[in-house]
Motif scaffolding. Structure first.
Motif, short mmCIF file in Angstrom:
data_model
loop_
_atom_site.label_atom_id
_atom_site.label_comp_id
_atom_site.label_asym_id
_atom_site.label_seq_id
_atom_site.Cartn_x
_atom_site.Cartn_y
_atom_site.Cartn_z
N SER A 10 0.85 -0.92 -0.09
CA SER A 10 -0.12 -0.19 0.14
C SER A 10 1.10 1.05 0.00
O SER A 10 1.75 0.86 -0.25
N LYS A 41 -0.59 10.80 -5.38
CA LYS A 41 -1.88 9.48 -5.21
C LYS A 41 -1.50 9.17 -6.95
O LYS A 41 -1.51 7.81 -6.92
N ARG A 42 -1.19 9.84 -7.69
CA ARG A 42 -0.95 8.90 -9.03
C ARG A 42 0.06 8.26 -9.07
O ARG A 42 0.19 7.00 -9.93
N LYS A 45 -0.40 5.02 -7.37
CA LYS A 45 -1.06 3.86 -8.30
C LYS A 45 -0.01 3.60 -9.28
O LYS A 45 -0.47 2.48 -10.22
N GLN A 51 -3.82 -0.18 -1.90
CA GLN A 51 -4.60 0.95 -1.60
C GLN A 51 -3.10 2.33 -2.12
O GLN A 51 -2.37 2.26 -1.49
N VAL A 52 -4.17 3.33 -1.99
CA VAL A 52 -3.15 4.30 -1.81
C VAL A 52 -3.64 5.55 -0.80
O VAL A 52 -5.17 6.08 -0.67
#
Length: 206
Positions: A10, A41-42, A45, A51-52
């Motif tokens: 994560s 956040k990007r 991913k 998970q972020v």
């Protein structure tokens, strides 16, 4: 699908700091029309995180359980929300981080347990999600006289330091000058002064 040469992990984006040197909320600063929070956040991913998570002292985010305790409090509060065996912690104020800069942390977990960080920088860090980690952070946060140094915490836990291979990726934007330097670099301009800041004893996290 998670590549076979990476662990299941994560990501935690740390943006709970007061941004006092910047004079405004760093998480909401924009680069290329995207806030630093969304940018980080990007990145999580793109790395393949399951998970972020976001540590931010506002409704709708994971909030610190211990006030004014720095990034350690954000990490400790987020651990119960982590559903994987590894947690990669990313500060929101390093917008030049890339998958190439962070892959060594993830790959190292395949041969070395506990986790690792880059020499001279307690953040970003890859942490093994264990009871020992939770207890160690809780003990440090419960002591009001403790310095709550991330570097010292990682040393106590036996994390490994990896060499700094891509120093330009580890630049902080903690004030308007350093942020302007990063903007100039992204635009292909000339930075006014070096902005890489080695943060061995503490880290802002936001």
């Amino acid at each position: 699908m998670m590549p076979h040469n990476k662990p299941v992990f994560s990501v935690l984006v740390l943006c709970g700091g007061k941004s006092s040197r910047m004079g405004r909320d760093k998480a909401l600063l924009e680069l290329d029309g995207e806030t630093l929070l969304e940018r980080t956040k990007r990145l999580g991913k793109a790395l393949g995180a399951q998970q972020v998570l976001v540590s931010r002292n506002e409704a709708g985010f994971i909030q610190d359980l211990v006030s004014d305790a720095g990034p350690m409090a954000g990490i400790a509060a987020a651990i119960p929300h982590c559903h994987t065996g590894w947690l990669l912690v990313l500060p929101v104020d390093m917008p030049l981080l890339t998958p190439q800069a962070l892959d060594p942390l993830l790959l190292d977990s395949l041969v070395y347990p506990r986790g690792s960080f880059i020499e001279g920088f307690p953040l970003p860090v890859l942490l093994e999600n264990t009871y020992e980690l939770q207890q160690s952070l809780a003990a440090a946060l419960s002591d009001p006289t403790a310095k709550r140094s991330l570097h010292q915490a990682w040393t106590r836990l036996g994390l490994r330091q990896l060499p700094l291979l891509l120093p330009m990726s580890f630049q902080n934007c903690n004030d308007p000058i350093s942020f302007a330097n990063i903007q100039a670099q992204l635009l292909g301009g000339h930075a006014a002064q070096p902005t890489t800041e080695r943060r061995c004893s503490q880290a802002s996290g936001a």
